[in-house]
Design a protein around this motif. Sequence first.
Motif, PDB file in Angstrom:
ATOM      1  N   TYR A 238       0.840  -1.206   0.000  1.00  0.00           N
ATOM      2  CA  TYR A 238       0.000   0.000   0.000  1.00  0.00           C
ATOM      3  C   TYR A 238       0.878   1.261   0.000  1.00  0.00           C
ATOM      4  O   TYR A 238       0.596   2.232  -0.694  1.00  0.00           O
ATOM      5  CB  TYR A 238      -0.886  -0.061   1.247  1.00  0.00           C
ATOM      6  N   VAL A 239       1.951   1.208   0.772  1.00  0.00           N
ATOM      7  CA  VAL A 239       2.906   2.331   0.845  1.00  0.00           C
ATOM      8  C   VAL A 239       3.685   2.446  -0.464  1.00  0.00           C
ATOM      9  O   VAL A 239       3.969   3.550  -0.950  1.00  0.00           O
ATOM     10  CB  VAL A 239       3.878   2.112   2.044  1.00  0.00           C
ATOM     11  N   ARG A 289      -8.083  -4.271  -3.431  1.00  0.00           N
ATOM     12  CA  ARG A 289      -7.368  -4.758  -2.244  1.00  0.00           C
ATOM     13  C   ARG A 289      -7.343  -6.284  -2.198  1.00  0.00           C
ATOM     14  O   ARG A 289      -8.378  -6.913  -2.470  1.00  0.00           O
ATOM     15  CB  ARG A 289      -8.079  -4.207  -1.015  1.00  0.00           C
ATOM     16  N   ASN A 337      -3.026   3.732  12.652  1.00  0.00           N
ATOM     17  CA  ASN A 337      -4.333   3.215  13.097  1.00  0.00           C
ATOM     18  C   ASN A 337      -4.217   1.977  13.981  1.00  0.00           C
ATOM     19  O   ASN A 337      -4.930   0.996  13.794  1.00  0.00           O
ATOM     20  CB  ASN A 337      -5.228   2.888  11.892  1.00  0.00           C
TER      21      ASN A 337
HETATM   22  N1  CAA Z   1     -10.755   8.472   0.089  1.00  0.00           N
HETATM   23  C1  CAA Z   1     -12.001   8.323   0.562  1.00  0.00           C
HETATM   24  N2  CAA Z   1     -12.416   7.206   1.187  1.00  0.00           N
HETATM   25  C2  CAA Z   1     -11.523   6.192   1.302  1.00  0.00           C
HETATM   26  C3  CAA Z   1     -10.204   6.279   0.820  1.00  0.00           C
HETATM   27  C4  CAA Z   1      -9.826   7.478   0.184  1.00  0.00           C
HETATM   28  N3  CAA Z   1      -8.598   7.684  -0.307  1.00  0.00           N
HETATM   29  N4  CAA Z   1      -9.568   5.105   1.085  1.00  0.00           N
HETATM   30  C5  CAA Z   1     -10.451   4.318   1.719  1.00  0.00           C
HETATM   31  N5  CAA Z   1     -11.624   4.967   1.849  1.00  0.00           N
HETATM   32  C6  CAA Z   1     -12.861   4.486   2.489  1.00  0.00           C
HETATM   33  C7  CAA Z   1     -13.362   3.195   1.860  1.00  0.00           C
HETATM   34  O1  CAA Z   1     -14.130   3.464   0.716  1.00  0.00           O
HETATM   35  C8  CAA Z   1     -14.193   2.602   2.978  1.00  0.00           C
HETATM   36  O2  CAA Z   1     -15.466   3.200   3.000  1.00  0.00           O
HETATM   37  P1  CAA Z   1     -16.762   2.337   3.518  1.00  0.00           P
HETATM   38  O3  CAA Z   1     -16.468   1.953   4.935  1.00  0.00           O
HETATM   39  O4  CAA Z   1     -17.875   3.316   3.393  1.00  0.00           O
HETATM   40  O5  CAA Z   1     -16.838   1.184   2.578  1.00  0.00           O
HETATM   41  C9  CAA Z   1     -13.448   3.066   4.232  1.00  0.00           C
HETATM   42  O6  CAA Z   1     -12.574   4.125   3.836  1.00  0.00           O
HETATM   43  C10 CAA Z   1     -12.635   1.961   4.823  1.00  0.00           C
HETATM   44  O7  CAA Z   1     -11.829   1.394   3.805  1.00  0.00           O
HETATM   45  P2  CAA Z   1     -11.707  -0.160   3.525  1.00  0.00           P
HETATM   46  O8  CAA Z   1     -13.010  -0.843   3.756  1.00  0.00           O
HETATM   47  O9  CAA Z   1     -11.039  -0.334   2.203  1.00  0.00           O
HETATM   48  O10 CAA Z   1     -10.661  -0.676   4.549  1.00  0.00           O
HETATM   49  P3  CAA Z   1     -10.314  -0.398   6.060  1.00  0.00           P
HETATM   50  O11 CAA Z   1     -11.477  -0.423   6.956  1.00  0.00           O
HETATM   51  O12 CAA Z   1      -9.193  -1.324   6.330  1.00  0.00           O
HETATM   52  O13 CAA Z   1      -9.748   1.106   6.097  1.00  0.00           O
HETATM   53  C11 CAA Z   1      -7.566   2.096   5.993  1.00  0.00           C
HETATM   54  C12 CAA Z   1      -8.755   1.544   5.209  1.00  0.00           C
HETATM   55  C13 CAA Z   1      -8.024   3.326   6.796  1.00  0.00           C
HETATM   56  C14 CAA Z   1      -6.508   2.515   4.998  1.00  0.00           C
HETATM   57  C15 CAA Z   1      -7.073   1.002   6.984  1.00  0.00           C
HETATM   58  O14 CAA Z   1      -6.852  -0.207   6.307  1.00  0.00           O
HETATM   59  C16 CAA Z   1      -5.796   1.378   7.694  1.00  0.00           C
HETATM   60  O15 CAA Z   1      -5.797   2.116   8.646  1.00  0.00           O
HETATM   61  N6  CAA Z   1      -4.668   0.843   7.212  1.00  0.00           N
HETATM   62  C17 CAA Z   1      -3.366   1.166   7.756  1.00  0.00           C
HETATM   63  C18 CAA Z   1      -2.889   2.449   7.150  1.00  0.00           C
HETATM   64  C19 CAA Z   1      -1.541   2.838   7.647  1.00  0.00           C
HETATM   65  O16 CAA Z   1      -0.949   2.202   8.501  1.00  0.00           O
HETATM   66  N7  CAA Z   1      -0.999   3.936   7.095  1.00  0.00           N
HETATM   67  C20 CAA Z   1       0.331   4.373   7.406  1.00  0.00           C
HETATM   68  C21 CAA Z   1       1.291   3.853   6.358  1.00  0.00           C
HETATM   69  S1  CAA Z   1       2.970   4.329   6.689  1.00  0.00           S
HETATM   70  C22 CAA Z   1       3.012   5.959   6.231  1.00  0.00           C
HETATM   71  O17 CAA Z   1       2.091   6.495   5.690  1.00  0.00           O
HETATM   72  C23 CAA Z   1       4.262   6.705   6.532  1.00  0.00           C
HETATM   73  C24 CAA Z   1       5.347   6.655   5.556  1.00  0.00           C
HETATM   74  O18 CAA Z   1       6.132   7.607   5.563  1.00  0.00           O
HETATM   75  C25 CAA Z   1       5.577   5.531   4.633  1.00  0.00           C
END
Ligand code: CAA
Length: 391
Positions: A238-239, A289, A337
């Motif tokens: 994802y990253v 996904r 998260n």
């Molecule tokens: N815009 C709008 N809505 C979005 C979206 C976006 N870009 N991406 C996801 N959504 C919505 C989805 O449509 C979904 O909506 P519904 O519930 O209405 O269906 C909701 O968000 C939840 O999405 P998913 O059902 O696909 O999946 P989820 O419940 O797992 O949530 C997530 C998605 C919030 C990304 C979650 O999986 C999560 O928290 N993942 C971990 C993310 C993380 O750790 N990020 C940090 C990465 S490291 C970093 O960023 C730092 C770096 O420097 C590398």
Amino acid sequence: MDAKARIKKIAVLGAGLMGHGIAEVCAMAGYEVAMRDIKQEFLDKGMSMIKDSLVKMESKGKLKEPANTILGRIKPVLSLEEAVKDADLIIEAIPEIFDLKVQTFKECDRFAKRDCIFTSNTSTMSITELSKATERPDRFAGLHFFNPPVLMKLVEVIRGEKTSNEVMDLLVDFVKSIGKVPVRVEKDVPGFIANRVTAPSSVLLLGIIEKGVATPEEVDAKMKSMGQPMGPFELMDYVGIDTQYHILQYYEKTIGPDYKPPEFLEEMVKTGKLGAKSGKGWYDWSKGRPEIDLSKASEKINPMDFMFVEINEAVKLVEMGVATPQDIDTALKLGYNRPFGPFEIAKNLSDVEISARLEELAKFYGKKIFEPAKTLKEGKLSELLKKFGYE
Ligand code: CAA
Ligand code: NAD
């Protein structure tokens, strides 16, 4: 310091995974945004991702204004000069390659207004070193968003050696103005807080693959069944595998050789297996996904091992004076998260238990970075937690 009074126009450099999301959250908060990339097709893709995301949120009643009004505040541009010339704030989100960022900031310095504030969304890199590309190190800071910016609450505000107090305060207010939670990082170390705490976990994950301990899906199924929103290999996809690779290269150079990226990761980058953005990485993302088969959750790995190496790194950050345990817990919960931060977990564990397992991991994987921090070795974890008000 009122960010809305001082900042009207923002230039976001890069329309990729992060740039498009950062442009989106800024526009949602009412700022005018110029989003710059180097090819029209990248701008088109970025704009289309923003539109899809806004439409999705609009349909759920999550926007204060029509999606089109917000979209109208974002101007896609190819010319760097046009993007930055009247910007009050630049947020750079181009690939994690030091020389590329330096070159870009040098150019920005020529075209931007004297009082424009420069920031980088770098995942790892020294803000002090990047700021040297400009004549304005006092108006240069880190502004580190988490993926996806539209959903993740955390933004780390990182002080370089010369960043002024005024700029730090203004950026903290700016982060609040876009509905995010700022954590101040007062000491500029590779990876800052959230990424630095998880850095040894990445090494452990890749070590598990290298040694054939378990497969990515076995690891992910186990971690997901423990309540993580994504499996760690799914998250790597994802990253972006290229970004993960560059992150490790930077850590190897700045922290030590234990972070050297394994050859198989380099091979993935060379063959275009970049994760979600290219449709293939550890998983196939061509239909969205990946479905992780939770029945593959494996006893071959112990989820606590990831906790131990992260607690260890978190303790080291406190020892180095980078952040308080409270800020570290906040950063991990809001940046990744997670239900709990490392210190909230550590308070129920003993130094002896953590240290003993860390010694085993250091030996098995041949990694000095897993060796216990001084506080743990000396049995002073509870003293540290008490000092910072943990019961
Ligand atoms: N815009 C709008 N809505 C979005 C979206 C976006 N870009 N991406 C996801 N959504 C919505 C989805 O449509 C979904 O909506 P519904 O519930 O209405 O269906 C909701 O968000 C939840 O999405 P998913 O059902 O696909 O999946 P989820 O419940 O797992 O949530 C997530 C998605 C919030 C990304 C979650 O999986 C999560 O928290 N993942 C971990 C993310 C993380 O750790 N990020 C940090 C990465 S490291 C970093 O960023 C730092 C770096 O420097 C590398
Ligand atoms: P990405 O590959 O998805 O996007 C980078 C974009 O920058 C590409 O579209 C590329 O064409 C463009 N670009 C290259 N040179 C440029 C230039 N000179 N001017 C303008 N655009 C240029 O990468 P990303 O995942 O968005 O990462 C961008 C930055 O954000 C990196 O520093 C990365 O470490 C950091 N970051 C990434 C994540 C993540 O989860 N991917 C999270 C937080 C921070």
